[in-house]
Motif scaffolding. Structure first.
Motif, mmCIF file in Angstrom:
data_model
loop_
_atom_site.group_PDB
_atom_site.id
_atom_site.type_symbol
_atom_site.label_atom_id
_atom_site.label_comp_id
_atom_site.label_asym_id
_atom_site.label_seq_id
_atom_site.Cartn_x
_atom_site.Cartn_y
_atom_site.Cartn_z
ATOM 1 N N ILE A 57 0.721 -1.108 -0.051
ATOM 2 C CA ILE A 57 0.011 -0.108 -0.189
ATOM 3 C C ILE A 57 0.814 1.108 0.018
ATOM 4 O O ILE A 57 0.545 2.127 -0.737
ATOM 5 N N ASN A 58 1.890 1.279 0.810
ATOM 6 C CA ASN A 58 2.892 2.390 1.019
ATOM 7 C C ASN A 58 3.337 2.629 -0.628
ATOM 8 O O ASN A 58 3.325 3.645 -1.028
ATOM 9 N N VAL A 59 3.994 1.776 -1.175
ATOM 10 C CA VAL A 59 4.666 1.837 -2.499
ATOM 11 C C VAL A 59 3.534 2.174 -3.540
ATOM 12 O O VAL A 59 3.779 3.031 -4.419
ATOM 13 N N ILE A 60 2.428 1.794 -3.383
ATOM 14 C CA ILE A 60 1.369 2.019 -4.423
ATOM 15 C C ILE A 60 0.823 3.594 -4.373
ATOM 16 O O ILE A 60 0.950 4.300 -5.174
ATOM 17 N N ALA A 61 0.771 4.134 -3.005
ATOM 18 C CA ALA A 61 0.528 5.459 -2.670
ATOM 19 C C ALA A 61 1.614 6.545 -3.031
ATOM 20 O O ALA A 61 1.252 7.547 -3.836
ATOM 21 N N LEU A 62 2.724 5.983 -2.874
ATOM 22 C CA LEU A 62 3.777 6.576 -3.595
ATOM 23 C C LEU A 62 3.914 6.927 -4.837
ATOM 24 O O LEU A 62 4.047 8.088 -5.476
ATOM 25 N N ASN A 63 3.487 6.007 -5.412
ATOM 26 C CA ASN A 63 3.582 5.945 -7.028
ATOM 27 C C ASN A 63 2.284 6.659 -7.741
ATOM 28 O O ASN A 63 2.402 7.478 -8.738
ATOM 29 N N LEU A 64 1.202 6.538 -6.776
ATOM 30 C CA LEU A 64 0.227 7.470 -7.424
ATOM 31 C C LEU A 64 0.321 8.947 -6.876
ATOM 32 O O LEU A 64 0.050 9.609 -7.957
ATOM 33 N N ALA A 65 0.905 9.292 -6.169
ATOM 34 C CA ALA A 65 1.439 10.609 -5.833
ATOM 35 C C ALA A 65 2.520 11.202 -7.082
ATOM 36 O O ALA A 65 2.354 12.141 -7.422
ATOM 37 N N TYR A 66 3.258 10.339 -7.480
ATOM 38 C CA TYR A 66 4.077 10.565 -8.450
ATOM 39 C C TYR A 66 3.260 10.741 -9.869
ATOM 40 O O TYR A 66 3.701 11.639 -10.771
ATOM 41 N N LEU A 67 2.114 9.965 -9.983
ATOM 42 C CA LEU A 67 1.339 10.195 -11.235
ATOM 43 C C LEU A 67 0.904 11.435 -11.245
ATOM 44 O O LEU A 67 0.479 11.925 -12.256
ATOM 45 N N ILE A 68 0.588 12.386 -10.055
ATOM 46 C CA ILE A 68 0.052 13.382 -10.351
ATOM 47 C C ILE A 68 1.113 14.333 -10.368
ATOM 48 O O ILE A 68 0.925 15.432 -11.144
ATOM 49 N N THR A 69 2.193 14.256 -9.633
ATOM 50 C CA THR A 69 3.153 15.484 -9.800
ATOM 51 C C THR A 69 4.419 15.146 -10.511
ATOM 52 O O THR A 69 5.029 16.045 -10.857
ATOM 53 N N GLY A 70 4.402 13.930 -11.138
ATOM 54 C CA GLY A 70 5.445 13.486 -12.101
ATOM 55 C C GLY A 70 5.176 13.592 -13.387
ATOM 56 O O GLY A 70 5.800 13.009 -14.359
ATOM 57 N N VAL A 71 3.995 14.240 -13.742
ATOM 58 C CA VAL A 71 3.595 13.849 -15.231
ATOM 59 C C VAL A 71 3.994 15.271 -16.128
ATOM 60 O O VAL A 71 3.384 15.002 -17.362
ATOM 61 N N VAL A 72 4.845 16.127 -15.566
ATOM 62 C CA VAL A 72 4.761 17.166 -16.364
ATOM 63 C C VAL A 72 5.765 17.066 -17.685
ATOM 64 O O VAL A 72 5.282 17.294 -18.762
#
Length: 332
Positions: free
Chosen positions: A257-272
């Motif tokens: 769950i931790n790694v999924i949430a971190l990657n979901l955060a990246y999907l929003i902040t790292g899409v530039v």
């Protein structure tokens, strides 16, 4: 339940404090950039009087502390002010023409929805795919499948996003014209057409985030396979797949769950980068355009949204990890 509630409130308090500190860093960093924003917007041909009047209209001549608290108070109400480009148009067209122009929040609204749609589509593809590959790699560890899965995921995560994007464009849009090169979506599109237009950037992001989730799933399950209750399940004659899915996977949920949430955060902040490559009308593309145009209110709002999304998803990961782990729910 009282202890869980206190833990959740503590996490929320720390999250708000972190967001406050980040907002200070964003405001100070953006306003510390060299150059006169009013002069840059109006151009070199502007008279000093016009620049001074424009600075006064934008409030740039007020103290930093006053401007920060006004910006923070507006951000709490989701009011990020007016974009400098809109203010410039209002300055030249007159107050009547400038009234009612789109604020920063109005500019961010559709862009943020597009970014959430892209992140959601990527998550629907990446999360089940990563967990499935991780479970199979743990089940057939040290096999050819395990080695191929590890090499493939490490290769994808080691490659720059723009490189993966251009490779997918080459194979899925140029050599085999299955998907469109540009993701020019809008609100009037049907859902199926919108998914088709968004699929190529979603596949690019899937290749980027799969490795973390797959390897964490594999490592967490393998770590539990030596546990006594797993050995007992094997001695009872339960099939290896059922041992992993029914007994090992539920107890490995906290790190997954931790790694999924971190990657979901990246999907929003790292899409530039991905949004720029595919000209996807999301918040990342707006952020790049605003940096290029020195539109400071939009840049500050984008940075704050990125930070809030990242902090919120980290808080969700922390809370879900506590709820899924009895040892964390009842600490000694």
């Amino acid at each position: 339940m009282g202890s869980i509630g206190r833990i959740i409130l503590q996490r929320l308090g720390l999250g708000l404090l972190t967001l406050l500190v980040v907002s200070i860093v964003i405001f100070v960093a953006v306003n510390a950039l060299p150059g006169d924003f009013a002069q840059a917007i109006l151009g070199q041909g502007a008279t000093p009087e016009a620049v001074a009047a424009f600075r006064e209209d934008l409030g740039l001549n007020r103290p930093y502390l006053t401007r920060y608290f006004e910006w923070l108070a507006g951000a709490v109400r989701f009011d990020f002010g007016t974009a400098y480009s809109q203010a410039q148009f209002a300055e030249f067209a007159g107050s009547d023409a400038g009234s009612g122009l789109g604020s920063v929040a109005e500019m961010l609204g559709p862009r943020f929805r597009n970014t959430i749609f892209l992140a959601g589509l990527t998550a629907l593809i990446a999360v089940p795919f990563s967990i499935t590959i991780g479970v199979l790699a743990a089940l057939y560890r040290n096999s050819v499948f395990d080695r191929v899965a590890n090499i493939s995921t490490l290769t994808s995560i080691s490659s720059p996003e723009f490189f993966l994007a251009y490779i997918l464009i080459l194979f899925l849009a140029v050599i085999n014209p299955i998907l469109p090169v540009l993701s020019l979506v809008n609100d009037e599109m049907a859902l199926t057409e919108r998914i088709r237009m968004t699929l190529l950037p979603a596949l690019t992001l899937t290749l980027v985030v799969t490795a973390h989730m797959m390897r964490m799933t594999r490592a967490a399950i393998i770590n539990l396979l030596a546990s006594p209750y797993i050995e007992m399940a094997r001695l009872k004659g339960i099939s290896p797949m059922r041992v992993i899915v029914r007994h090992a996977l539920p107890n490995a949920l906290a790190p997954i769950i931790n790694v999924i949430a971190l990657n979901l955060a990246y999907l929003i902040t790292g899409v530039v980068v991905v949004e720029v490559v595919f000209v996807y009308p999301g918040i990342g593309q707006l952020f790049v355009d605003s940096v290029k145009n020195r539109d400071i209110p939009v840049v500050q709002a984008c940075c704050l949204i990125f930070a809030a999304a990242y902090i919120l998803l980290n808080l969700m990961a922390d809370i879900l990890s506590i709820l899924s782990n009895p040892r964390l729910r009842h600490p000694k």
